[in-house]
Design an enzyme around this catalytic site. Structure first.
Site, PDB file in Angstrom:
ATOM      1  N   LYS A   1      28.899  42.985  34.564  1.00 15.60           N
ATOM      2  CA  LYS A   1      28.728  43.108  33.098  1.00 15.60           C
ATOM      3  C   LYS A   1      27.899  41.685  32.580  1.00 15.60           C
ATOM      4  CE  LYS A   1      33.705  44.187  33.863  1.00 15.60           C
ATOM      5  NZ  LYS A   1      34.976  43.857  33.433  1.00 15.60           N
TER       6      LYS A   1
ATOM      7  N   ARG B   1      48.405  47.745  31.233  1.00 15.74           N
ATOM      8  CA  ARG B   1      48.787  48.225  30.044  1.00 15.74           C
ATOM      9  C   ARG B   1      49.176  49.507  29.788  1.00 15.74           C
ATOM     10  NH1 ARG B   1      43.098  46.119  28.234  1.00 15.74           N
ATOM     11  NH2 ARG B   1      42.686  47.377  29.930  1.00 15.74           N
TER      12      ARG B   1
HETATM   13  O1  PNS Z   1      38.986  41.265  34.144  1.00 11.42           O
HETATM   14  P1  PNS Z   1      38.586  42.474  35.099  1.00 11.42           P
HETATM   15  O2  PNS Z   1      37.166  42.786  34.791  1.00 11.42           O
HETATM   16  O3  PNS Z   1      39.440  43.541  35.083  1.00 11.42           O
HETATM   17  O4  PNS Z   1      38.537  41.702  36.486  1.00 11.42           O
HETATM   18  C1  PNS Z   1      38.226  42.287  37.510  1.00 11.42           C
HETATM   19  C2  PNS Z   1      38.314  41.433  38.917  1.00 11.42           C
HETATM   20  C3  PNS Z   1      37.522  40.175  38.525  1.00 11.42           C
HETATM   21  C4  PNS Z   1      39.692  41.216  39.148  1.00 11.42           C
HETATM   22  C5  PNS Z   1      37.418  42.047  39.900  1.00 11.42           C
HETATM   23  O5  PNS Z   1      36.387  42.787  39.473  1.00 11.42           O
HETATM   24  C6  PNS Z   1      37.313  41.285  41.383  1.00 11.42           C
HETATM   25  O6  PNS Z   1      38.366  40.993  42.086  1.00 11.42           O
HETATM   26  N1  PNS Z   1      36.117  40.958  41.574  1.00 11.42           N
HETATM   27  C7  PNS Z   1      35.656  40.118  42.749  1.00 11.42           C
HETATM   28  C8  PNS Z   1      35.103  41.016  43.803  1.00 11.42           C
HETATM   29  C9  PNS Z   1      35.975  41.711  44.519  1.00 11.42           C
HETATM   30  O7  PNS Z   1      36.958  41.152  45.295  1.00 11.42           O
HETATM   31  N2  PNS Z   1      35.712  42.890  44.584  1.00 11.42           N
HETATM   32  C10 PNS Z   1      36.573  44.009  45.419  1.00 11.42           C
HETATM   33  C11 PNS Z   1      38.030  44.444  44.636  1.00 11.42           C
HETATM   34  S1  PNS Z   1      38.800  45.316  45.776  1.00 11.42           S
END
Ligand code: PNS
Length: 165
Positions: free
Chosen positions: A46, A95
Site C-alpha cells: 500500500k 475487530r
Molecule cells: O496493519 P496491517 O496492514 O494489517 O499489517 C499486516 C502485516 C504487516 C502484519 C502483514 O502484512 C505482514 O506480516 N507483513 C510482513 C510480510 C510477511 O511476513 N508476510 C507473510 C504473512 S503470513
C-alpha cells in the site's frame, strides 16, 4: 522457554496512522506480556499517507509513557523479525468476524513458518470495533470529523497534510 524468561511479543502492522483501536490493543498487550515491540512494516504494498519516520514518531510519542513498549521497524517476513527479536508471540487484533479469515490465514502461515512463535488475538474495546486507519483517513480527508478515534498527535498531523495539499 524457561519460566524465568521474559515474554516478549511483537505487535506488527502498517500503522498508517496509529488509531485509538491500535493504542487500545497496545495497552492490553503491554498488560499481559513483559515486553511489547510495536513493529512497523517498512515497505508495505500500500502507498502509505505517512512516511515510515512519521509513523514511527507518532507511535513513539503515544506509547512513551508505557515502559515495556518499544517501537521498531521491519522488512521481509514477520516471523524472521519475530525470531530476531526473540519474541514468543505475535499479537494481532480482531475487530469483527470479517477480520477473522485474513487473520487466520496469516496466523496459520506464520505458524507453518515458525511453529515456536504463537499468534495471540485480542479484541479492542467495543467502541473501536469499526475503526480502521483506511476509513479514518478517508473520512478526515473528505472533511469528516474523527475526534476521539485517533490520538491528538495523529489528528494534528492529518490536519497538516490536508492544509499542505
Ligand atoms: O496493519 P496491517 O496492514 O494489517 O499489517 C499486516 C502485516 C504487516 C502484519 C502483514 O502484512 C505482514 O506480516 N507483513 C510482513 C510480510 C510477511 O511476513 N508476510 C507473510 C504473512 S503470513
Amino acid at each position: 522457554m524457561s519460566k524465568s524468561q521474559l515474554t516478549r511479543a511483537i505487535f506488527p502492522g502498517t500503522f498508517d496512522p496509529i488509531t485509538n483501536g491500535h493504542l487500545d490493543l497496545i495497552e492490553r498487550g503491554a498488560r499481559i506480556f513483559d515486553e511489547l515491540v510495536v513493529a512497523v512494516l517498512r515497505n508495505p504494498d500500500k502507498n502509505p499517507l505517512f512516511s515510515l519516520a512519521e509513523r514511527v514518531e507518532m507511535l513513539r510519542e503515544v506509547t512513551a509513557s508505557q515502559e515495556n513498549v518499544s517501537v521498531a521497524t521491519f522488512d521481509g517476513l514477520l516471523v524472521d523479525f519475530a525470531r530476531q527479536c526473540g519474541a514468543a508471540a505475535i499479537l494481532r487484533g480482531i475487530r469483527a468476524i470479517s477480520d477473522y479469515e485474513y487473520e487466520m490465514q496469516m496466523a496459520l502461515m506464520n505458524r507453518r513458518l515458525a511453529p515456536e512463535v504463537e499468534v495471540v488475538f485480542m479484541m479492542p474495546a467495543g467502541k473501536y470495533t469499526f475503526v480502521s486507519s483506511r476509513l479514518l483517513k478517508e473520512v478526515h480527508l473528505l472533511g469528516g470529523e474523527i475526534d476521539g478515534l485517533v490520538p491528538e498527535i495523529v489528528l494534528e498531523r492529518l490536519r497538516a497534510k490536508v492544509a499542505a495539499s
